[in-house]
Design a protein around this motif. Sequence first.
Motif, PDB file in Angstrom:
ATOM      1  N   LEU A 109       0.419   3.871   5.895  1.00 22.20           N
ATOM      2  CA  LEU A 109      -0.305   2.904   5.132  1.00 22.20           C
ATOM      3  C   LEU A 109      -1.511   2.907   5.625  1.00 22.20           C
ATOM      4  O   LEU A 109      -2.329   2.476   4.417  1.00 22.20           O
ATOM      5  CB  LEU A 109       0.516   1.585   5.292  1.00 22.20           C
ATOM      6  CG  LEU A 109       2.211   1.376   5.112  1.00 22.20           C
ATOM      7  CD1 LEU A 109       2.618  -0.122   6.089  1.00 22.20           C
ATOM      8  CD2 LEU A 109       2.023   1.307   4.054  1.00 22.20           C
ATOM      9  N   ILE A 166      -3.139   4.914   2.684  1.00 23.87           N
ATOM     10  CA  ILE A 166      -3.380   4.386   2.064  1.00 23.87           C
ATOM     11  C   ILE A 166      -4.880   3.554   1.621  1.00 23.87           C
ATOM     12  O   ILE A 166      -5.733   3.662   0.785  1.00 23.87           O
ATOM     13  CB  ILE A 166      -2.173   3.791   1.504  1.00 23.87           C
ATOM     14  CG1 ILE A 166      -1.011   4.903   0.861  1.00 23.87           C
ATOM     15  CG2 ILE A 166      -2.225   3.389  -0.453  1.00 23.87           C
ATOM     16  CD1 ILE A 166       0.099   4.257   1.559  1.00 23.87           C
ATOM     17  N   SER A 223       1.232   4.590  -3.505  1.00 22.88           N
ATOM     18  CA  SER A 223       2.495   3.184  -2.616  1.00 22.88           C
ATOM     19  C   SER A 223       3.954   4.408  -3.254  1.00 22.88           C
ATOM     20  O   SER A 223       4.678   4.630  -2.569  1.00 22.88           O
ATOM     21  CB  SER A 223       2.864   2.440  -4.148  1.00 22.88           C
ATOM     22  OG  SER A 223       1.487   1.467  -3.137  1.00 22.88           O
ATOM     23  N   TYR A 224       3.936   4.744  -4.345  1.00 19.71           N
ATOM     24  CA  TYR A 224       5.158   5.882  -4.980  1.00 19.71           C
ATOM     25  C   TYR A 224       5.717   6.874  -3.717  1.00 19.71           C
ATOM     26  O   TYR A 224       6.677   7.313  -3.346  1.00 19.71           O
ATOM     27  CB  TYR A 224       5.035   6.253  -5.464  1.00 19.71           C
ATOM     28  CG  TYR A 224       6.570   7.052  -6.743  1.00 19.71           C
ATOM     29  CD1 TYR A 224       7.318   6.806  -6.270  1.00 19.71           C
ATOM     30  CD2 TYR A 224       6.340   8.600  -6.606  1.00 19.71           C
ATOM     31  CE1 TYR A 224       8.447   7.119  -6.734  1.00 19.71           C
ATOM     32  CE2 TYR A 224       7.515   9.051  -6.824  1.00 19.71           C
ATOM     33  CZ  TYR A 224       8.294   8.348  -6.970  1.00 19.71           C
ATOM     34  OH  TYR A 224       9.764   9.663  -7.172  1.00 19.71           O
ATOM     35  N   ILE A 281       2.694  -1.783  -7.014  1.00 14.71           N
ATOM     36  CA  ILE A 281       3.466  -1.574  -5.814  1.00 14.71           C
ATOM     37  C   ILE A 281       4.979  -2.238  -6.747  1.00 14.71           C
ATOM     38  O   ILE A 281       6.140  -1.391  -6.471  1.00 14.71           O
ATOM     39  CB  ILE A 281       3.088  -2.652  -4.778  1.00 14.71           C
ATOM     40  CG1 ILE A 281       1.952  -1.849  -4.150  1.00 14.71           C
ATOM     41  CG2 ILE A 281       4.119  -2.833  -3.830  1.00 14.71           C
ATOM     42  CD1 ILE A 281       1.600  -2.999  -3.555  1.00 14.71           C
ATOM     43  N   MET A 330      -3.563   2.942  -6.398  1.00 12.19           N
ATOM     44  CA  MET A 330      -2.446   2.401  -6.109  1.00 12.19           C
ATOM     45  C   MET A 330      -0.797   2.352  -6.012  1.00 12.19           C
ATOM     46  O   MET A 330       0.252   1.960  -5.757  1.00 12.19           O
ATOM     47  CB  MET A 330      -2.509   0.430  -6.621  1.00 12.19           C
ATOM     48  CG  MET A 330      -3.673  -0.012  -6.066  1.00 12.19           C
ATOM     49  SD  MET A 330      -4.211  -1.404  -6.530  1.00 12.19           S
ATOM     50  CE  MET A 330      -5.810  -2.100  -6.322  1.00 12.19           C
ATOM     51  N   TYR A 331      -0.604   3.045  -7.704  1.00 12.50           N
ATOM     52  CA  TYR A 331       0.851   3.061  -8.030  1.00 12.50           C
ATOM     53  C   TYR A 331       0.831   4.373  -7.197  1.00 12.50           C
ATOM     54  O   TYR A 331       2.182   4.902  -6.129  1.00 12.50           O
ATOM     55  CB  TYR A 331       1.032   3.375  -9.255  1.00 12.50           C
ATOM     56  CG  TYR A 331       2.472   4.180  -9.735  1.00 12.50           C
ATOM     57  CD1 TYR A 331       2.972   3.702  -9.629  1.00 12.50           C
ATOM     58  CD2 TYR A 331       2.349   5.582  -9.968  1.00 12.50           C
ATOM     59  CE1 TYR A 331       4.651   4.365  -9.410  1.00 12.50           C
ATOM     60  CE2 TYR A 331       2.497   6.647  -9.315  1.00 12.50           C
ATOM     61  CZ  TYR A 331       4.531   5.494 -10.279  1.00 12.50           C
ATOM     62  OH  TYR A 331       5.112   6.671  -9.885  1.00 12.50           O
ATOM     63  N   TYR A 352       4.353   6.953  -0.674  1.00 18.07           N
ATOM     64  CA  TYR A 352       4.133   6.433   0.531  1.00 18.07           C
ATOM     65  C   TYR A 352       6.730   6.146   1.153  1.00 18.07           C
ATOM     66  O   TYR A 352       7.263   6.426   1.571  1.00 18.07           O
ATOM     67  CB  TYR A 352       3.949   5.233   1.202  1.00 18.07           C
ATOM     68  CG  TYR A 352       4.201   3.953   2.133  1.00 18.07           C
ATOM     69  CD1 TYR A 352       4.176   4.805   3.035  1.00 18.07           C
ATOM     70  CD2 TYR A 352       5.345   2.974   1.597  1.00 18.07           C
ATOM     71  CE1 TYR A 352       4.679   4.290   4.183  1.00 18.07           C
ATOM     72  CE2 TYR A 352       6.146   2.855   3.461  1.00 18.07           C
ATOM     73  CZ  TYR A 352       5.349   2.917   4.451  1.00 18.07           C
ATOM     74  OH  TYR A 352       5.945   2.336   5.482  1.00 18.07           O
TER      75      TYR A 352
END
Length: 269
Positions: free
Chosen positions: A234, A237, A216-217, A124, A212-213, A219
């Motif tokens: 979210l 994800i 998140s990126y 994150i 996760m990266y 998003y």
Amino acid sequence: MTGTASLPQPDELYGNIFDACQDKANLPFSKMVVLGTLAGIYIGLGGLFATVALAGAGEIAFGAGQVLSGMVFSLGLALVLIAGAELFTGNTLMLGPVAAKRIPLTRAISALSVVYVANFAGAILLAGVAAVSGLHEAGDGAVGRAALELAETKTAKNFATTVASGVLANLLVCLAVWLAYAAQSAAGKIIGLVLPVTAFVAAGLEHSIANMYLLSYAYLAQGLIDQGATLVSLSAIAANLLPATIGNILGGAFIALAYHAAYGNSAKA
């Protein structure tokens, strides 16, 4: 004598990796957190590199573009194994030493949990810095579009598909770790890990820490790109990470338990 170190035999390699897993399970909490955070950043850097490669994939055939993105993603695992960091997916190999009664199950669960959360924090953190850096604007917005397209593809998979994809992904990641441990030099480790990592990325498999990266990126980037709609939520994800994590655990456990079944009675205890 040539002066070059010979590769360890499979049973010796099994013992070396299980020794390393035991050391990892016994790391102090603070070191787990720091090294876990670094691993999240390192794998994220591989994902960042892969996204840039995918941004130009429209100019080349699909398969070639996927292979290119997989090759550059190998940066992430190379940094983890050579620079040193604690990665949840590779650490699922701890389940082998658990079966060998070298690591208590509770300690393995605790170590894996701490590293998983730390990996997420690192991923994150990198995603936030990448978003602020304007990476999504590179290539006249091609990088941002590639990130969103990749995230949409990942979040569109159903639960069972994502679990199965996660199993395959971590089979390859743990085999990459296995091959890297056989090498005695940095170059040898990189050569050992590149093909398995390239294979899992090129096939579009689900690696929880990479996601996760990547998710998140995407998003964050969608809020910086005028899309008119939320493409990555979210909840989407979370719906990807849960089955991907389950699949990754199963894939890592399979490799560890298979080699324990083969060499557990002959390798050093």
